[in-house]
Design an enzyme around this catalytic site. Sequence first.
Site, short mmCIF file in Angstrom:
data_model
loop_
_atom_site.label_atom_id
_atom_site.label_comp_id
_atom_site.label_asym_id
_atom_site.label_seq_id
_atom_site.Cartn_x
_atom_site.Cartn_y
_atom_site.Cartn_z
N GLU A 154 0.87 -1.18 0.00
CA GLU A 154 0.00 0.00 0.00
C GLU A 154 0.90 1.22 0.00
O GLU A 154 1.00 1.94 0.99
CB GLU A 154 -0.94 0.01 1.21
CG GLU A 154 -1.99 1.12 1.09
CD GLU A 154 -2.72 1.42 2.38
OE1 GLU A 154 -3.30 0.48 2.97
OE2 GLU A 154 -2.70 2.59 2.80
N HIS A 208 2.09 4.72 -1.89
CA HIS A 208 1.40 5.68 -2.75
C HIS A 208 2.35 6.62 -3.49
O HIS A 208 3.45 6.91 -3.03
CB HIS A 208 0.44 6.52 -1.92
CG HIS A 208 -0.54 5.69 -1.14
ND1 HIS A 208 -1.50 4.92 -1.74
CD2 HIS A 208 -0.69 5.49 0.19
CE1 HIS A 208 -2.22 4.31 -0.80
NE2 HIS A 208 -1.73 4.63 0.37
N HIS A 212 -9.42 1.46 -0.11
CA HIS A 212 -8.59 2.39 0.66
C HIS A 212 -9.44 3.55 1.18
O HIS A 212 -10.40 3.94 0.53
CB HIS A 212 -7.47 2.91 -0.24
CG HIS A 212 -6.44 3.71 0.47
ND1 HIS A 212 -6.58 5.06 0.73
CD2 HIS A 212 -5.24 3.35 0.98
CE1 HIS A 212 -5.51 5.48 1.39
NE2 HIS A 212 -4.67 4.48 1.55
N ASP A 262 2.38 2.07 3.88
CA ASP A 262 1.56 3.26 3.63
C ASP A 262 2.45 4.47 3.37
O ASP A 262 2.12 5.59 3.71
CB ASP A 262 0.57 3.55 4.77
CG ASP A 262 -0.68 4.29 4.29
OD1 ASP A 262 -0.71 4.72 3.11
OD2 ASP A 262 -1.62 4.43 5.09
ZN ZN Z 1 -2.68 4.45 2.22
#
Ligand code: ZN
Length: 311
Positions: free
Chosen positions: A11, A13, A152, A274
């Site tokens: 995950e 980004h 998400h 993340d």
């Molecule tokens: Zn995230």
Amino acid sequence: MPPKSYVVALEEHYQDSELKQHREGGVAERLDDVGALRLKEMDEAGIDLQVLSHANPGLQGVDGATGVPLARRINDRLRAAIERHPGRFAAFAAVPTADPKAAADELERTVTRLGFKGAMINGLTQGVFHDDRRFWPLYERAAALDVPIYIHPALPQQAVIEAYYQGYVDTHPGLLRAGWGFNVETATQGIRLVLSGVFEAHPGLKIILGHMGEGLPFYLWRITHGLSRTMGEKTFREIFCRHFWITTSGFFSDPALVCCMMEMGIDRILFSVDYPFVDNPPAAEWIKTLPLSAEDREKLLNGNARRLLKL
Ligand code: ZN
């Protein structure tokens, strides 16, 4: 010391130069970078492969007329960025859910032509939860392609902010996000998907939730009990544990991990950071002391991702 494990984080980004005008700022330098800075920070943390996805709200923040042609440009640019660093990145597609049929087509294009591993969708689409039947063409296609959809969070709707969070928005903006709002809304997405019947209609559908399942594993017994009278043949637990995978994104807690393992089993849990909303180093430190057997540790760090994403 045992040899270093291969580490996949899924995950993670970035933001597209064209789509970023539709999202609010923060950590811009790292979101913009799919090159030297990101790779340096991956190497420092021992992360071998990042599965990239667009930062929230992604294409869920734009209408269909804008989103459909934009999706192709975004995903093509992401593919080009990945190709510059072979072996270090994979991708989840951004799909224009305001036009669900086009979203399904774009998912198929990115999976079959660009080698993407699934799609990520953020928050709601124009205020509508993603269990709504209008979005089922996307789930039908994902099941047919045998790729997961990653659900998400994004910022809560304005009416929710006013009803639930007003009085604390200015002093504690994190309350709308990782501090609580993200979790509530995304857990609700998961529950609504189970109740919708979409998994009965598309038995091959696979959903990923970040942030240790947005709290759902912890509540699994109680939700299953609370819904037991009105569920059909299968309990909430049976459907959830069959169709959902979860990641450790932004949630590096041994007690939370142990709870998720006890409720879902290690095969359903995948490592994630993340990045760049959460820094890599705390995750890298955490995985050095995981309360896991060597075999389960490999499953968490790479084996489950290899199987689910066919890496
Ligand atoms: Zn995230």
